[in-house]
Write an enzyme that holds these catalytic residues in place. Structure first.
Site, PDB file in Angstrom:
ATOM      1  N   ILE A 170      45.683 -73.047  67.769  1.00  0.00           N
ATOM      2  CA  ILE A 170      44.573 -72.958  66.814  1.00  0.00           C
ATOM      3  C   ILE A 170      43.320 -73.487  67.522  1.00  0.00           C
ATOM      4  CG2 ILE A 170      43.706 -73.665  64.548  1.00  0.00           C
ATOM      5  CD1 ILE A 170      46.704 -74.253  63.813  1.00  0.00           C
ATOM      6  N   GLU A 171      42.387 -72.570  67.775  1.00  0.00           N
ATOM      7  CA  GLU A 171      41.190 -72.946  68.543  1.00  0.00           C
ATOM      8  C   GLU A 171      40.037 -73.335  67.624  1.00  0.00           C
ATOM      9  OE1 GLU A 171      40.572 -69.710  71.332  1.00  0.00           O
ATOM     10  OE2 GLU A 171      42.347 -70.356  72.481  1.00  0.00           O
TER      11      GLU A 171
ATOM     12  N   CYS B 168      47.453 -76.797  70.885  1.00  0.00           N
ATOM     13  CA  CYS B 168      48.415 -75.847  71.449  1.00  0.00           C
ATOM     14  C   CYS B 168      49.520 -75.538  70.435  1.00  0.00           C
ATOM     15  CB  CYS B 168      49.070 -76.422  72.688  1.00  0.00           C
ATOM     16  SG  CYS B 168      47.973 -76.657  74.089  1.00  0.00           S
TER      17      CYS B 168
ATOM     18  N   GLU C 254      52.722 -75.630  70.897  1.00  0.00           N
ATOM     19  CA  GLU C 254      53.831 -76.589  70.961  1.00  0.00           C
ATOM     20  C   GLU C 254      53.558 -77.801  70.081  1.00  0.00           C
ATOM     21  OE1 GLU C 254      52.153 -75.093  73.356  1.00  0.00           O
ATOM     22  OE2 GLU C 254      53.206 -75.153  75.272  1.00  0.00           O
TER      23      GLU C 254
ATOM     24  N   CYS D  42      51.456 -77.145  78.640  1.00  0.00           N
ATOM     25  CA  CYS D  42      50.443 -77.973  79.298  1.00  0.00           C
ATOM     26  C   CYS D  42      50.903 -79.433  79.340  1.00  0.00           C
ATOM     27  CB  CYS D  42      49.096 -77.836  78.583  1.00  0.00           C
ATOM     28  SG  CYS D  42      48.936 -78.870  77.116  1.00  0.00           S
TER      29      CYS D  42
HETATM   30  N1  THU Z   1      47.832 -73.162  74.973  1.00  0.00           N
HETATM   31  C1  THU Z   1      48.951 -73.429  74.233  1.00  0.00           C
HETATM   32  O1  THU Z   1      49.019 -73.112  73.037  1.00  0.00           O
HETATM   33  N2  THU Z   1      49.970 -74.052  74.847  1.00  0.00           N
HETATM   34  C2  THU Z   1      49.980 -74.466  76.148  1.00  0.00           C
HETATM   35  O2  THU Z   1      50.905 -75.157  76.565  1.00  0.00           O
HETATM   36  C3  THU Z   1      48.893 -74.070  77.023  1.00  0.00           C
HETATM   37  C4  THU Z   1      47.694 -73.501  76.370  1.00  0.00           C
HETATM   38  C5  THU Z   1      46.705 -72.514  74.307  1.00  0.00           C
HETATM   39  C6  THU Z   1      45.489 -73.390  74.149  1.00  0.00           C
HETATM   40  C7  THU Z   1      44.373 -72.366  74.100  1.00  0.00           C
HETATM   41  O3  THU Z   1      44.211 -71.949  72.749  1.00  0.00           O
HETATM   42  C8  THU Z   1      44.889 -71.194  74.916  1.00  0.00           C
HETATM   43  O4  THU Z   1      46.293 -71.398  75.054  1.00  0.00           O
HETATM   44  C9  THU Z   1      44.255 -71.086  76.300  1.00  0.00           C
HETATM   45  O5  THU Z   1      44.372 -72.262  77.003  1.00  0.00           O
END
Ligand code: THU
Length: 137
Positions: free
Chosen positions: A46-47, A56, A58, A94
């Site tokens: 969710i950005e 993220c 997870e 990440c």
């Molecule tokens: N993102 C994740 O949801 N999980 C991760 O482990 C790495 C990155 C998402 C964050 C962001 O919305 C998009 O991927 C690009 O980085």
């Protein structure tokens, strides 16, 4: 490992990608977190226009589960890639998400990422060696 149906969990992670709110990166990510009792919590990324509040997939799944009282977890599956395209085989979690996993999950917690054709399965201890946790306080 036998208690975890990897293909089914990855499939649920792929489904969770469909709810992604990612208008800035256009990367959609889904996660499916398996509890010891057999329940699955899904999460997506969710950005935010201010970027740093972005969460993220997870952590969404883990926080949903913990906030419902869950404390014991067996595995998480992660599927991610460009929105509207198939999940990438290589889409590992990440570092921030690894740290959150270390708070709630044991060293043998399974972290799975990939797609229906190719995936990786690692123990949390393999992808976060020498991590900092409550034992270091
Ligand atoms: N993102 C994740 O949801 N999980 C991760 O482990 C790495 C990155 C998402 C964050 C962001 O919305 C998009 O991927 C690009 O980085």
């Amino acid at each position: 490992m036998s208690q975890v149906n990897i293909a089914a969990l990855l499939n649920m992670a792929e489904e969770a990608r469909g709810s992604s709110y990612s208008p800035y990166s256009h990367i959609s990510v889904g996660a499916a977190l398996l509890t010891r009792s057999g329940k699955v919590y899904r999460g997506t990324n969710i950005e935010n226009a201010s970027y740093t509040p972005t969460i993220c997939a997870e952590r969404t799944a883990i926080f949903k589960a913990v906030s419902e009282g869950e404390r014991e977890f067996l595995a998480i599956a992660i599927a991610g890639g460009e929105a509207g395209k198939p999940s990438k085989a290589d889409f590992p979690p990440c570092g921030v998400c690894r740290q959150v996993m270390a708070e709630f999950c044991s060293a043998d917690f399974l972290v799975i990422w990939g797609n229906g054709e190719r995936w990786t399965v690692k123990k949390l201890s393999e992808i976060l060696p020498s991590g900092f946790d409550k034992n270091n306080l």
